[in-house]
Write an enzyme that holds these catalytic residues in place. Structure first.
Site, short mmCIF file in Angstrom:
data_model
loop_
_atom_site.label_atom_id
_atom_site.label_comp_id
_atom_site.label_asym_id
_atom_site.label_seq_id
_atom_site.Cartn_x
_atom_site.Cartn_y
_atom_site.Cartn_z
N HIS A 129 -7.89 -0.59 -5.94
CA HIS A 129 -6.87 -0.86 -4.61
C HIS A 129 -6.54 -0.15 -3.95
O HIS A 129 -5.92 0.42 -3.08
CB HIS A 129 -5.11 -1.65 -5.32
CG HIS A 129 -4.79 -2.36 -4.95
ND1 HIS A 129 -5.04 -2.98 -3.99
CD2 HIS A 129 -3.07 -1.54 -4.46
CE1 HIS A 129 -3.61 -3.92 -2.95
NE2 HIS A 129 -2.16 -2.76 -3.87
N LYS A 130 -6.29 1.75 -4.87
CA LYS A 130 -5.48 2.35 -4.48
C LYS A 130 -6.21 3.71 -5.37
O LYS A 130 -6.16 3.28 -6.72
CB LYS A 130 -3.99 3.01 -4.27
CG LYS A 130 -3.63 1.84 -3.58
CD LYS A 130 -1.88 2.35 -3.67
CE LYS A 130 -0.99 0.94 -2.58
NZ LYS A 130 0.13 1.04 -2.11
N ASP A 140 -4.20 -8.85 -3.61
CA ASP A 140 -3.51 -8.25 -2.55
C ASP A 140 -4.96 -7.61 -1.49
O ASP A 140 -4.74 -7.68 -0.66
CB ASP A 140 -2.66 -7.03 -2.42
CG ASP A 140 -1.42 -7.55 -3.56
OD1 ASP A 140 -2.23 -8.22 -4.25
OD2 ASP A 140 -0.37 -6.74 -3.26
N ARG A 210 2.76 -14.88 -4.37
CA ARG A 210 2.04 -14.48 -3.21
C ARG A 210 0.70 -13.38 -2.52
O ARG A 210 -0.23 -13.11 -2.18
CB ARG A 210 3.20 -13.12 -2.41
CG ARG A 210 3.02 -12.83 -1.14
CD ARG A 210 3.67 -12.11 -0.49
NE ARG A 210 4.37 -10.72 -1.58
CZ ARG A 210 5.98 -10.63 -0.94
NH1 ARG A 210 6.67 -11.12 -0.49
NH2 ARG A 210 5.95 -9.32 -1.32
N TRP A 214 -2.13 -14.09 -0.37
CA TRP A 214 -2.67 -12.85 -0.21
C TRP A 214 -4.57 -12.90 0.14
O TRP A 214 -5.28 -13.56 0.95
CB TRP A 214 -2.76 -11.71 -0.81
CG TRP A 214 -1.55 -10.70 -0.16
CD1 TRP A 214 -0.44 -10.59 -0.86
CD2 TRP A 214 -0.84 -10.23 1.04
NE1 TRP A 214 0.08 -9.93 -0.39
CE2 TRP A 214 0.38 -9.86 0.65
CE3 TRP A 214 -1.31 -10.66 2.35
CZ2 TRP A 214 1.21 -9.20 1.74
CZ3 TRP A 214 -0.67 -10.15 3.52
CH2 TRP A 214 0.86 -9.34 3.17
#
Length: 376
Positions: A129-130, A140, A210, A214
């Site tokens: 993700h990062k 996400d 959420r 996504w």
């Protein structure tokens, strides 16, 4: 919905965009390169394509032009951070290049595409993700990075990385899926080292609505850009269908909307949440419109969910502005605040109005409901 606000057949897409144009002429007053911009302004662009009102396109253009110089250098973007969140706005840059043929948009999109080539991966080949979230796959991230990954390739007639796009979607589904419920967990830690991780499965503790929103929006979007005959495309469609059907089972039976923690409807403090609910309904509606999903499985559910989403989440101000309400401001895992992914954590995040992520989700859903009028 409250009669003073109108009715579900009104043009909520235009009402929502016109609110932004008047209330938020400068969309991001913090002037930071944020995925909120791409989420919400991407929806504005979709509505522009439907309504053909030049002020909508100019709104998107002027707000992204603030970040770019003539060489496509992006204010506040740090490629070395290797954050998928930073890629999200690239979809809008491609839209603006399509409209204007101004090379600064392509040059900026090129930089984001180059980041994806450097993005660190799990051993199975799924994007982290990062960089500062090592070995972690977050739902996400598929919306943030991998839809742009495919859209860029289609726009510039590339075909060497479509297989990798498919792999991102199939592998993320595989590692986050809970076989019993059919839902996908918020995140997965391949290394099993994060404080929030289930050491046996690698999963985070809960299903966050959420995050799933996504993911289903990303699956519905990416299919537009993948070749019809590419291996794995049908599996993405099947995964989308299975996940959406599981979500139907975990929706609030009265409203056809979803709670903040998806599967714990009856637990104290849990609440029906706007952004995730709007995203899921938008993905359902788009999947039906594009022919990915069997309409008979979803039509009635979508219509009831739309009506109730207006009732539950929308208010109108004295100026006639559309407000979105009951939106979780943020949700994440780990990081400086050591977010532990517990139920208590998801209940602790602020619930706010007019969050741009939530507003974008509302606009995507309103756009799909307008499309249904056009197609009918």
């Amino acid at each position: 919905m409250y009669r003073g606000y109108g009715n579900p057949e009104d043009d909520w897409a235009s009402l929502g965009v016109n609110t932004l144009l008047k209330r938020d002429p400068i969309f991001n007053k913090l002037y930071n390169w944020s995925y909120d911009d791409g989420t919400c302004l991407g929806a504005v662009y979709n509505i522009y394509q439907l309504k053909k009102q030049s002020k909508m396109l100019e709104y998107c253009k002027s707000n992204f032009d603030r970040y770019l110089d003539s060489q496509g250098n992006i204010h506040d973007y740090v490629a070395e951070d290797l954050a998928l969140d930073d890629i999200c706005n690239g979809k809008s840059l491609l839209d603006l290049y399509h409209e204007t043929k101004d090379l600064k948009y392509k040059k900026a999109a090129d930089k984001l595409y180059e980041q994806l080539k450097m993005q660190p991966r799990t051993e199975e080949g799924t994007f982290w993700h990062k960089k500062r979230y090592p070995s972690q796959v977050w739902l996400d991230g598929l919306y943030m990075g991998s839809v742009f990954y495919a859209k860029y390739q289609k726009m510039f007639n590339l075909d060497d990385r479509y297989d990798d796009v498919v792999h991102q979607f199939l592998s993320a589904y595989k590692v986050t899926l809970d076989d019993e419920s059919g839902l996908c967990y918020h995140a997965y830690d391949e290394a099993r080292q994060q404080p929030w991780v289930n050491k046996e499965t690698g999963h985070s503790p809960h299903f966050w609505t959420r995050a799933i929103g996504w993911f289903v929006m990303a699956m519905a979007d990416v299919l537009e850009y993948l070749p019809e005959d590419i291996e794995g495309r049908k599996q993405i469609i099947d995964n989308l269908d299975h996940l959406l059907k599981a979500l139907k089972d975990y929706s609030d039976p009265q409203t056809h909307l979803w709670y903040q923690v998806t599967d714990e409807i009856d637990r104290p403090m849990n609440y029906i949440e706007q952004s995730g609910s709007s995203m899921i309904l938008a993905a359902m509606a788009k999947g039906v419109r594009m022919g990915y999903l069997n309409a008979s499985d979803y039509e009635d559910f979508i219509e009831k969910g739309w009506v109730n989403s207006l009732e539950q989440f929308i208010t109108i101000t004295n100026e006639g502005y559309v407000n979105t309400n009951r939106t979780c401001q943020v949700g994440g895992l780990g990081g400086p605040n050591k977010r532990d992914g517990s139920y208590a954590y998801y209940m602790s995040e602020p619930v706010i109005s007019n969050d741009h992520k939530g507003y974008g989700a509302f606009l995507y859903l309103a756009y799909e409901m307008e499309q249904r009028k056009v197609n009918n």
